[in-house]
Design a protein around this motif. Structure first.
Motif, PDB file in Angstrom:
ATOM      1  N   GLY A   1      -6.990  -3.766  14.580  1.00 14.61           N
ATOM      2  CA  GLY A   1      -6.980  -3.025  13.329  1.00 14.61           C
ATOM      3  C   GLY A   1      -5.738  -3.275  12.505  1.00 14.61           C
ATOM      4  N   LEU A   2      -5.409  -2.309  11.640  1.00 16.79           N
ATOM      5  CA  LEU A   2      -4.382  -2.462  10.615  1.00 16.79           C
ATOM      6  C   LEU A   2      -3.079  -1.781  11.010  1.00 16.79           C
ATOM      7  N   THR A   3      -1.961  -2.431  10.681  1.00 15.55           N
ATOM      8  CA  THR A   3      -0.641  -1.832  10.852  1.00 15.55           C
ATOM      9  C   THR A   3       0.243  -2.330   9.703  1.00 15.55           C
ATOM     10  N   ARG A   4       1.465  -1.806   9.614  1.00 17.98           N
ATOM     11  CA  ARG A   4       2.371  -2.275   8.563  1.00 17.98           C
ATOM     12  C   ARG A   4       3.813  -1.987   8.961  1.00 17.98           C
ATOM     13  N   VAL A   5       4.726  -2.658   8.267  1.00 17.18           N
ATOM     14  CA  VAL A   5       6.150  -2.452   8.493  1.00 17.18           C
ATOM     15  C   VAL A   5       6.854  -2.575   7.142  1.00 17.18           C
ATOM     16  N   PRO A   6       7.848  -1.710   6.842  1.00 19.61           N
ATOM     17  CA  PRO A   6       8.625  -1.888   5.607  1.00 19.61           C
ATOM     18  C   PRO A   6       9.576  -3.064   5.770  1.00 19.61           C
ATOM     19  N   ASP A   7      10.127  -3.545   4.671  1.00 20.90           N
ATOM     20  CA  ASP A   7      10.947  -4.740   4.790  1.00 20.90           C
ATOM     21  C   ASP A   7      12.350  -4.477   5.338  1.00 20.90           C
TER      22      ASP A   7
ATOM     23  N   LEU B   1       5.033  -1.646  -3.039  1.00 16.87           N
ATOM     24  CA  LEU B   1       4.882  -0.192  -3.107  1.00 16.87           C
ATOM     25  C   LEU B   1       6.239   0.482  -3.212  1.00 16.87           C
ATOM     26  N   ALA B   2       6.315   1.551  -3.994  1.00 16.15           N
ATOM     27  CA  ALA B   2       7.575   2.264  -4.192  1.00 16.15           C
ATOM     28  C   ALA B   2       8.079   2.886  -2.904  1.00 16.15           C
ATOM     29  N   THR B   3       7.172   3.151  -1.930  1.00 21.80           N
ATOM     30  CA  THR B   3       7.603   3.809  -0.692  1.00 21.80           C
ATOM     31  C   THR B   3       8.213   2.844   0.315  1.00 21.80           C
ATOM     32  N   GLY B   4       8.225   1.552   0.026  1.00 23.72           N
ATOM     33  CA  GLY B   4       8.845   0.601   0.940  1.00 23.72           C
ATOM     34  C   GLY B   4      10.338   0.478   0.665  1.00 23.72           C
ATOM     35  N   MET B   5      11.078  -0.045   1.633  1.00 25.44           N
ATOM     36  CA  MET B   5      12.491  -0.321   1.422  1.00 25.44           C
ATOM     37  C   MET B   5      12.595  -1.471   0.430  1.00 25.44           C
TER      38      MET B   5
END
Length: 311
Positions: free
Chosen positions: A199-205, A183-187
């Motif tokens: 449930g769901l979670t996320r982290v940028p790189d 995704l463009a919004t990630g680092m």
């Protein structure tokens, strides 16, 4: 309870023998039948499933690979132990990473026919989930039970801790599923999405901190620390058994939950339920985001239209 999204074939499977049902699947035009050797046995525990090009790698009881003609080939299992999770990369045909129940990662470079242990530096605990970075086939992420998210940038030759487990509802929670989303919004364009027991979670790189999936510019929200607005998330408090992003359309995600198979077309902000049958594992074709397969309470099911209909 019958699933209104399932076709007659899959609903009927609960009333016919397993052998008859699996044979009927294999006879369908363009469908993939399960191997008759599918059973509880030492070796590949699973359930886990992944596409390697057009072929499927399946770990459930035994380890098998579809042969492209409606049949299956038995594969050797890693000597180090049973498989809990599988991951592949569309840009690296034949490479399969397997997370092991007894700890460590096994890597195959020939589509699962032979395996090499790649666990140097990893904690000695079960690898509950594994994924390969969307834009870099040598970068592998592994979720370690009781520990956190680990990262290798050299195809498993060495490992380093990338992120502690997410803190959810007053406790650290194990990761139950992983997928790398371009995704463009990630680092650098990469997010690691993770399923947990809640449930769901996320982290940028950049591995700054875990955050809820939210609309708009997610990096700005990460910096501000504002809570995510709720739109149509996955069911709250439910464990995610499987999670996958379509390589050819990264914003299209599928999740396998006890409540069924869910789909998002906007990178996880809004989800819709595509099946109400309990799902244990899910995979999507690397070149066709509408072609999804799953292991469910009805057996092995397949959709060619993004989950609108299942066989």
């Amino acid at each position: 309870m019958k699933d209104p999204n399932m076709t007659t074939t899959s609903r009927y499977s609960t009333h016919v023998s397993r052998r008859v049902f699996l044979g009927a699947l294999g006879a369908g035009a363009g469908l993939i039948g399960l191997p008759f050797s599918l059973r509880a046995a030492p070796g590949a525990a699973g359930p886990a499933i992944a596409f390697d090009g057009d072929a499927l790698i399946l770990a459930e009881g035994t380890l098998s690979r579809s042969d492209g003609a409606g049949g299956w080939i038995d594969l050797s299992v890693p000597a180090a132990g049973s498989i809990l999770s599988l991951a592949t990369h569309p840009g690296r045909s034949g490479r399969v990473a397997a997370g092991l129940a007894g700890g460590g990662i096994a890597l195959s470079e020939d589509g699962g026919h032979s395996w090499e242990l790649r666990s140097q530096g990893l904690p000695d605990a079960a690898v509950t989930a594994v994924t390969v970075a969307a834009t870099e086939s040598d970068t592998i992420y592994a979720a370690i039970r009781g520990d956190g998210l680990w990262k290798s940038e050299d195809a498993g030759q060495s490992w380093a801790l990338a992120m502690d487990r997410p803190w959810l509802k007053d406790a650290e929670r194990d990761l139950t599923a992983l997928t790398s989303v371009d995704l463009a919004t990630g680092m650098g364009g990469i997010w690691i999405y993770a399923g947990t027991e809640l449930g769901l979670t996320r982290v940028p790189d950049c591995f700054c901190r875990w955050q809820d999936v939210q609309p708009s510019d997610a990096m700005e929200a990460l910096a501000s620390g504002k809570p995510a607005p709720s739109e149509a998330p996955l069911p709250q408090g439910e464990a995610i058994n499987g999670l996958v992003s379509a390589a050819s359309l990264p914003t299209q995600l599928y999740a396998a939950l006890h409540s069924g198979i869910w789909e998002s077309r906007d990178a996880g902000v809004v989800w819709s339920q595509r099946s109400s049958t309990s799902a244990l594992a899910v995979a999507v074709h690397p070149a066709n985001p509408e072609h999804v397969v799953a292991i469910t309470g009805d057996g092995f099911v397949e959709s060619r239209d993004g989950g609108a209909n299942w066989t």
